[in-house]
Design a protein around this motif. Structure first.
Motif, PDB file in Angstrom:
ATOM      1  N   LEU A   1       4.071   2.729 -49.924  1.00  0.00           N
ATOM      2  CA  LEU A   1       5.070   2.498 -48.874  1.00  0.00           C
ATOM      3  C   LEU A   1       5.919   3.727 -48.613  1.00  0.00           C
ATOM      4  CD1 LEU A   1       6.307  -1.127 -49.726  1.00  0.00           C
ATOM      5  CD2 LEU A   1       4.555  -0.404 -48.099  1.00  0.00           C
ATOM      6  N   GLU A   2       5.812   4.742 -49.481  1.00  0.00           N
ATOM      7  CA  GLU A   2       6.543   5.998 -49.281  1.00  0.00           C
ATOM      8  C   GLU A   2       5.612   7.133 -48.868  1.00  0.00           C
ATOM      9  OE1 GLU A   2       7.230   4.273 -52.509  1.00  0.00           O
ATOM     10  OE2 GLU A   2       8.544   3.160 -51.155  1.00  0.00           O
ATOM     11  N   ALA A   3       4.388   6.810 -48.481  1.00  0.00           N
ATOM     12  CA  ALA A   3       3.382   7.839 -48.175  1.00  0.00           C
ATOM     13  C   ALA A   3       3.456   8.333 -46.733  1.00  0.00           C
ATOM     14  CB  ALA A   3       1.987   7.311 -48.461  1.00  0.00           C
ATOM     15  N   GLY A   4       4.412   7.867 -45.937  1.00  0.00           N
ATOM     16  CA  GLY A   4       4.528   8.327 -44.561  1.00  0.00           C
ATOM     17  C   GLY A   4       3.517   7.730 -43.621  1.00  0.00           C
ATOM     18  N   LEU A   5       2.922   6.609 -43.988  1.00  0.00           N
ATOM     19  CA  LEU A   5       1.928   5.954 -43.136  1.00  0.00           C
ATOM     20  C   LEU A   5       2.620   5.173 -42.033  1.00  0.00           C
ATOM     21  CD1 LEU A   5      -0.235   4.561 -46.060  1.00  0.00           C
ATOM     22  CD2 LEU A   5      -0.782   6.548 -44.644  1.00  0.00           C
ATOM     23  N   MET A   6       1.960   5.070 -40.887  1.00  0.00           N
ATOM     24  CA  MET A   6       2.515   4.319 -39.770  1.00  0.00           C
ATOM     25  C   MET A   6       1.894   2.933 -39.709  1.00  0.00           C
ATOM     26  SD  MET A   6       2.952   7.207 -36.777  1.00  0.00           S
ATOM     27  CE  MET A   6       1.253   7.725 -36.745  1.00  0.00           C
ATOM     28  N   LYS A   7       2.642   1.993 -39.166  1.00  0.00           N
ATOM     29  CA  LYS A   7       2.210   0.592 -39.170  1.00  0.00           C
ATOM     30  C   LYS A   7       0.904   0.370 -38.392  1.00  0.00           C
ATOM     31  CE  LYS A   7       5.607  -1.246 -41.536  1.00  0.00           C
ATOM     32  NZ  LYS A   7       6.690  -2.008 -40.909  1.00  0.00           N
ATOM     33  N   ASN A   8       0.602   1.250 -37.426  1.00  0.00           N
ATOM     34  CA  ASN A   8      -0.628   1.062 -36.644  1.00  0.00           C
ATOM     35  C   ASN A   8      -1.789   1.902 -37.174  1.00  0.00           C
ATOM     36  OD1 ASN A   8       0.434   3.496 -35.907  1.00  0.00           O
ATOM     37  ND2 ASN A   8       0.080   3.271 -33.709  1.00  0.00           N
ATOM     38  N   ASP A   9      -1.606   2.566 -38.317  1.00  0.00           N
ATOM     39  CA  ASP A   9      -2.697   3.339 -38.918  1.00  0.00           C
ATOM     40  C   ASP A   9      -3.794   2.408 -39.432  1.00  0.00           C
ATOM     41  OD1 ASP A   9      -1.736   5.924 -38.569  1.00  0.00           O
ATOM     42  OD2 ASP A   9      -0.642   5.937 -40.475  1.00  0.00           O
ATOM     43  N   LYS A  10      -5.040   2.860 -39.334  1.00  0.00           N
ATOM     44  CA  LYS A  10      -6.168   2.160 -39.948  1.00  0.00           C
ATOM     45  C   LYS A  10      -6.327   2.766 -41.333  1.00  0.00           C
ATOM     46  CE  LYS A  10     -11.061   1.052 -39.164  1.00  0.00           C
ATOM     47  NZ  LYS A  10     -12.199   1.240 -38.217  1.00  0.00           N
ATOM     48  N   ILE A  11      -6.105   1.981 -42.373  1.00  0.00           N
ATOM     49  CA  ILE A  11      -6.019   2.492 -43.737  1.00  0.00           C
ATOM     50  C   ILE A  11      -7.099   1.880 -44.623  1.00  0.00           C
ATOM     51  CG2 ILE A  11      -4.512   2.731 -45.746  1.00  0.00           C
ATOM     52  CD1 ILE A  11      -2.143   2.212 -43.735  1.00  0.00           C
ATOM     53  N   LEU A  12      -7.828   2.741 -45.324  1.00  0.00           N
ATOM     54  CA  LEU A  12      -8.882   2.295 -46.241  1.00  0.00           C
ATOM     55  C   LEU A  12      -8.520   2.762 -47.649  1.00  0.00           C
ATOM     56  CD1 LEU A  12     -11.679   1.102 -46.827  1.00  0.00           C
ATOM     57  CD2 LEU A  12     -12.671   3.306 -46.224  1.00  0.00           C
ATOM     58  N   ILE A  13      -8.498   1.827 -48.597  1.00  0.00           N
ATOM     59  CA  ILE A  13      -8.069   2.120 -49.967  1.00  0.00           C
ATOM     60  C   ILE A  13      -9.244   2.012 -50.935  1.00  0.00           C
ATOM     61  CG2 ILE A  13      -6.432   1.492 -51.787  1.00  0.00           C
ATOM     62  CD1 ILE A  13      -4.879  -0.063 -49.613  1.00  0.00           C
ATOM     63  N   TYR A  14      -9.282   2.938 -51.904  1.00  0.00           N
ATOM     64  CA  TYR A  14     -10.279   2.813 -52.974  1.00  0.00           C
ATOM     65  C   TYR A  14      -9.697   3.350 -54.275  1.00  0.00           C
ATOM     66  CZ  TYR A  14     -11.375   7.846 -52.973  1.00  0.00           C
ATOM     67  OH  TYR A  14     -11.311   9.210 -53.087  1.00  0.00           O
ATOM     68  N   GLY A  15     -10.300   2.947 -55.378  1.00  0.00           N
ATOM     69  CA  GLY A  15      -9.890   3.428 -56.695  1.00  0.00           C
ATOM     70  C   GLY A  15     -10.931   3.029 -57.714  1.00  0.00           C
ATOM     71  N   ASP A  16     -10.588   3.149 -58.999  1.00  0.00           N
ATOM     72  CA  ASP A  16     -11.467   2.699 -60.075  1.00  0.00           C
ATOM     73  C   ASP A  16     -11.068   1.307 -60.543  1.00  0.00           C
ATOM     74  OD1 ASP A  16     -13.066   4.973 -60.260  1.00  0.00           O
ATOM     75  OD2 ASP A  16     -11.648   5.990 -61.571  1.00  0.00           O
ATOM     76  N   ASP A  17      -9.808   0.977 -60.341  1.00  0.00           N
ATOM     77  CA  ASP A  17      -9.240  -0.252 -60.877  1.00  0.00           C
ATOM     78  C   ASP A  17      -8.987  -1.250 -59.755  1.00  0.00           C
ATOM     79  OD1 ASP A  17      -7.357  -2.193 -61.884  1.00  0.00           O
ATOM     80  OD2 ASP A  17      -6.994  -0.828 -63.563  1.00  0.00           O
ATOM     81  N   ASP A  18      -9.602  -2.437 -59.857  1.00  0.00           N
ATOM     82  CA  ASP A  18      -9.412  -3.459 -58.825  1.00  0.00           C
ATOM     83  C   ASP A  18      -7.953  -3.862 -58.695  1.00  0.00           C
ATOM     84  OD1 ASP A  18     -12.050  -3.682 -57.997  1.00  0.00           O
ATOM     85  OD2 ASP A  18     -12.548  -5.125 -59.545  1.00  0.00           O
ATOM     86  N   ILE A  19      -7.229  -3.864 -59.812  1.00  0.00           N
ATOM     87  CA  ILE A  19      -5.831  -4.287 -59.779  1.00  0.00           C
ATOM     88  C   ILE A  19      -4.985  -3.299 -58.986  1.00  0.00           C
ATOM     89  CG2 ILE A  19      -3.765  -4.680 -61.179  1.00  0.00           C
ATOM     90  CD1 ILE A  19      -5.515  -5.814 -63.345  1.00  0.00           C
ATOM     91  N   LEU A  20      -5.156  -1.993 -59.244  1.00  0.00           N
ATOM     92  CA  LEU A  20      -4.383  -0.989 -58.528  1.00  0.00           C
ATOM     93  C   LEU A  20      -4.739  -0.969 -57.046  1.00  0.00           C
ATOM     94  CD1 LEU A  20      -4.417   2.016 -61.046  1.00  0.00           C
ATOM     95  CD2 LEU A  20      -2.610   0.341 -60.658  1.00  0.00           C
ATOM     96  N   THR A  21      -6.017  -1.121 -56.742  1.00  0.00           N
ATOM     97  CA  THR A  21      -6.453  -1.140 -55.350  1.00  0.00           C
ATOM     98  C   THR A  21      -5.864  -2.343 -54.625  1.00  0.00           C
ATOM     99  OG1 THR A  21      -8.544  -0.102 -55.996  1.00  0.00           O
ATOM    100  CG2 THR A  21      -8.453  -1.094 -53.811  1.00  0.00           C
ATOM    101  N   ALA A  22      -5.946  -3.507 -55.260  1.00  0.00           N
ATOM    102  CA  ALA A  22      -5.400  -4.725 -54.663  1.00  0.00           C
ATOM    103  C   ALA A  22      -3.891  -4.641 -54.522  1.00  0.00           C
ATOM    104  CB  ALA A  22      -5.780  -5.935 -55.501  1.00  0.00           C
ATOM    105  N   GLU A  23      -3.239  -3.994 -55.483  1.00  0.00           N
ATOM    106  CA  GLU A  23      -1.788  -3.845 -55.415  1.00  0.00           C
ATOM    107  C   GLU A  23      -1.390  -3.036 -54.181  1.00  0.00           C
ATOM    108  OE1 GLU A  23       1.958  -2.179 -58.097  1.00  0.00           O
ATOM    109  OE2 GLU A  23      -0.070  -1.458 -58.500  1.00  0.00           O
ATOM    110  N   ALA A  24      -2.084  -1.903 -53.963  1.00  0.00           N
ATOM    111  CA  ALA A  24      -1.784  -1.067 -52.806  1.00  0.00           C
ATOM    112  C   ALA A  24      -2.046  -1.817 -51.502  1.00  0.00           C
ATOM    113  CB  ALA A  24      -2.624   0.212 -52.859  1.00  0.00           C
ATOM    114  N   TRP A  25      -3.179  -2.532 -51.453  1.00  0.00           N
ATOM    115  CA  TRP A  25      -3.524  -3.322 -50.261  1.00  0.00           C
ATOM    116  C   TRP A  25      -2.476  -4.385 -50.001  1.00  0.00           C
ATOM    117  CZ3 TRP A  25      -4.716  -8.570 -49.841  1.00  0.00           C
ATOM    118  CH2 TRP A  25      -5.275  -8.979 -48.613  1.00  0.00           C
ATOM    119  N   PHE A  26      -2.081  -5.099 -51.047  1.00  0.00           N
ATOM    120  CA  PHE A  26      -1.123  -6.181 -50.921  1.00  0.00           C
ATOM    121  C   PHE A  26       0.240  -5.665 -50.460  1.00  0.00           C
ATOM    122  CE2 PHE A  26       2.205  -8.899 -52.660  1.00  0.00           C
ATOM    123  CZ  PHE A  26       1.829 -10.136 -52.157  1.00  0.00           C
TER     124      PHE A  26
END
Length: 217
Positions: A95-120
């Motif tokens: 939420l502090e990464a400077g992303l805009m609300k209309n950006d199309k954002i794709l998240i990935y990682g090694d850990d499902d929990i961290l990925t889901a946390e960012a998505w959520f």
């Protein structure tokens, strides 16, 4: 015990994260999350938020620029290897990464929990176009960098593998062929083969990303 699918993992993690957000969140905090449980649940069930690794590879090869890729792994893993064009952001800092609300954002990682946390966190903060790369870095490696042709592959699978060989070479990967004795043989790019060039895209400049104008809540 049967393996849990990605949507099922997301559903469970979203429930837990939402529960804690409701307990811990402070109404006086400007970043207090507004959770639309029904909307999030529908997205998870319909898998509309899931992107296949091969689909992402196709976007990059075609030069699409209408999306941002977030790598939520630690900095060491990111520096060792990351998907071309990705920017490194910890899951708790999205939420502090400077992303805009209309950006199309794709998240990935090694850990499902961290990925889901960012998505959520992004979804709960009002970001509409947020997606998760299926399988994360492991899925990218297995499907794009190191696709493997099974020893008993069908003709259709062999045809598909020939296509994926080119995609693998494009990203500097190493396609492989499984032999009948459980061995794996790497496929070497022919010297005279006319194929897609290796991709060399720089990672997104984080300072530039943070300088974006933030949209209102």
């Amino acid at each position: 015990m049967n393996r849990i699918s990605t949507p099922q993992k997301l559903a469970a993690l979203a429930f837990l994260l939402g529960f804690f957000a409701l307990i811990i969140g402070s109404p006086s905090d400007n970043r207090h999350l507004k959770i639309n449980a029904k909307e999030i649940s529908l997205e998870i069930r319909n898998e509309k938020n899931i992107v296949q690794p091969v689909e992402l590879a196709d976007w990059i090869i075609k030069g699409k620029v209408d999306f941002i890729v977030l790598d939520v792994r630690n900095e060491n893993k990111f520096n060792e290897y990351h998907i071309p064009g990705a920017m490194n952001v910890s899951s708790e800092s999205v939420l502090e990464a400077g992303l805009m609300k209309n950006d199309k954002i794709l998240i990935y990682g090694d850990d499902d929990i961290l990925t889901a946390e960012a998505w959520f966190l992004l979804k709960s903060a009002g970001y509409k176009n947020v997606y998760i790369l299926k399988g994360g870095m492991k899925g990218w490696q297995e499907s794009v960098l190191y696709p493997t042709l099974k020893a008993d592959a069908s003709e259709e699978e062999k045809t598909e593998f020939e296509k994926m060989k080119q995609v693998s070479f494009y990203f500097g990967g190493e396609p492989r062929i499984a032999s009948g004795d459980n061995g794996i043989v790497s496929v070497t790019r022919p010297k005279n083969q006319k194929s897609l060039p290796k991709l060399t895209l720089p990672a997104v400049n984080m300072n530039k990303a943070k300088g974006k104008k933030r949209e209102g809540c």
